[in-house]
Design a protein around this motif. Sequence first.
Motif, PDB file in Angstrom:
ATOM      1  N   LEU A   1      -2.841  14.540   7.561  1.00  0.00           N
ATOM      2  CA  LEU A   1      -3.079  13.201   7.034  1.00  0.00           C
ATOM      3  C   LEU A   1      -2.900  12.222   8.183  1.00  0.00           C
ATOM      4  CD1 LEU A   1      -1.073  13.416   3.672  1.00  0.00           C
ATOM      5  CD2 LEU A   1      -3.428  14.134   4.161  1.00  0.00           C
TER       6      LEU A   1
ATOM      7  N   MET B   1      -3.559   8.201   9.861  1.00  0.00           N
ATOM      8  CA  MET B   1      -3.870   6.787   9.764  1.00  0.00           C
ATOM      9  C   MET B   1      -4.468   6.383  11.106  1.00  0.00           C
ATOM     10  SD  MET B   1      -1.441   3.456   9.034  1.00  0.00           S
ATOM     11  CE  MET B   1      -0.663   4.241   7.650  1.00  0.00           C
TER      12      MET B   1
ATOM     13  N   LYS C   1      -2.928   6.419  -1.872  1.00  0.00           N
ATOM     14  CA  LYS C   1      -4.254   6.310  -1.238  1.00  0.00           C
ATOM     15  C   LYS C   1      -4.788   7.673  -0.826  1.00  0.00           C
ATOM     16  CE  LYS C   1      -4.708   1.821  -1.435  1.00  0.00           C
ATOM     17  NZ  LYS C   1      -5.666   1.185  -2.339  1.00  0.00           N
ATOM     18  N   PHE C   2      -3.933   8.517  -0.228  1.00  0.00           N
ATOM     19  CA  PHE C   2      -4.387   9.848   0.179  1.00  0.00           C
ATOM     20  C   PHE C   2      -4.769  10.710  -1.028  1.00  0.00           C
ATOM     21  CE2 PHE C   2      -2.328   9.129   4.392  1.00  0.00           C
ATOM     22  CZ  PHE C   2      -3.417   9.477   5.189  1.00  0.00           C
TER      23      PHE C   2
ATOM     24  N   LEU D   1      -7.627   5.693   6.607  1.00  0.00           N
ATOM     25  CA  LEU D   1      -6.918   6.907   6.256  1.00  0.00           C
ATOM     26  C   LEU D   1      -7.929   8.039   6.242  1.00  0.00           C
ATOM     27  CD1 LEU D   1      -4.671   5.646   3.329  1.00  0.00           C
ATOM     28  CD2 LEU D   1      -4.130   5.763   5.774  1.00  0.00           C
TER      29      LEU D   1
ATOM     30  N   VAL E   1       0.572  10.939   9.620  1.00  0.00           N
ATOM     31  CA  VAL E   1       1.363  10.717   8.417  1.00  0.00           C
ATOM     32  C   VAL E   1       1.999  12.035   7.967  1.00  0.00           C
ATOM     33  CG1 VAL E   1       1.274   9.974   6.000  1.00  0.00           C
ATOM     34  CG2 VAL E   1      -0.056   8.756   7.736  1.00  0.00           C
TER      35      VAL E   1
ATOM     36  N   ALA F   1      -8.416   1.424   4.296  1.00  0.00           N
ATOM     37  CA  ALA F   1      -7.295   1.080   3.417  1.00  0.00           C
ATOM     38  C   ALA F   1      -6.815  -0.346   3.643  1.00  0.00           C
ATOM     39  CB  ALA F   1      -6.137   2.052   3.638  1.00  0.00           C
TER      40      ALA F   1
ATOM     41  N   VAL G   1       0.846  -1.187   0.000  1.00  0.00           N
ATOM     42  CA  VAL G   1       0.000   0.000   0.000  1.00  0.00           C
ATOM     43  C   VAL G   1       0.882   1.237   0.000  1.00  0.00           C
ATOM     44  CG1 VAL G   1      -1.713   1.313   1.318  1.00  0.00           C
ATOM     45  CG2 VAL G   1      -1.868  -1.194   1.204  1.00  0.00           C
ATOM     46  N   SER G   2       0.631   2.133  -0.924  1.00  0.00           N
ATOM     47  CA  SER G   2       1.297   3.423  -0.970  1.00  0.00           C
ATOM     48  C   SER G   2       0.385   4.444  -0.296  1.00  0.00           C
ATOM     49  CB  SER G   2       1.574   3.845  -2.418  1.00  0.00           C
ATOM     50  OG  SER G   2       1.871   5.231  -2.472  1.00  0.00           O
ATOM     51  N   LEU G   3       0.825   4.990   0.830  1.00  0.00           N
ATOM     52  CA  LEU G   3       0.009   5.978   1.523  1.00  0.00           C
ATOM     53  C   LEU G   3      -0.221   7.209   0.659  1.00  0.00           C
ATOM     54  CD1 LEU G   3       1.370   5.755   5.170  1.00  0.00           C
ATOM     55  CD2 LEU G   3      -0.702   4.731   4.208  1.00  0.00           C
TER      56      LEU G   3
END
Length: 119
Positions: free
Chosen positions: A92, A94, A9-10, A32, A54, A22, A4-6
């Motif tokens: 941001l 999580m 996703k954001f 997220l 994040v 997520a 997973v690439s934060l």
Amino acid sequence: MDKVSLAEKFSLFSKYWSPKIAGELNGQHVKLAKFKGEFVWHKHDYEDEMFFIVDGTLKIEFRDKTVTLHKDEFLIVPKGTEHRPVAENEVLVMLFEPATTLNTGDTENELTKHQLDRI
């Protein structure tokens, strides 16, 4: 099993105070969210809640103190503890919490999300 690439996703959403799922593990959701402004005072009677920053700075207000979190820091709010997240600028976040956790806890209002999108 996919990584997973934060950042990716954001980039998929922009609405504040609207968590997205997520990932899921052992009955827990990895959510997220983007925060900006003041959230509502609330508590979760049966679930602990973990906020991992994040990017940005988040204040979590309690009735007797305020805890300020910065990038790469986290805080676990124990079940039954009244709190209110406040973000002066976009943050941001999580979240790690049981799948049963309602974002506004014991408070129902226009920010309450009964169904969360998966990203």
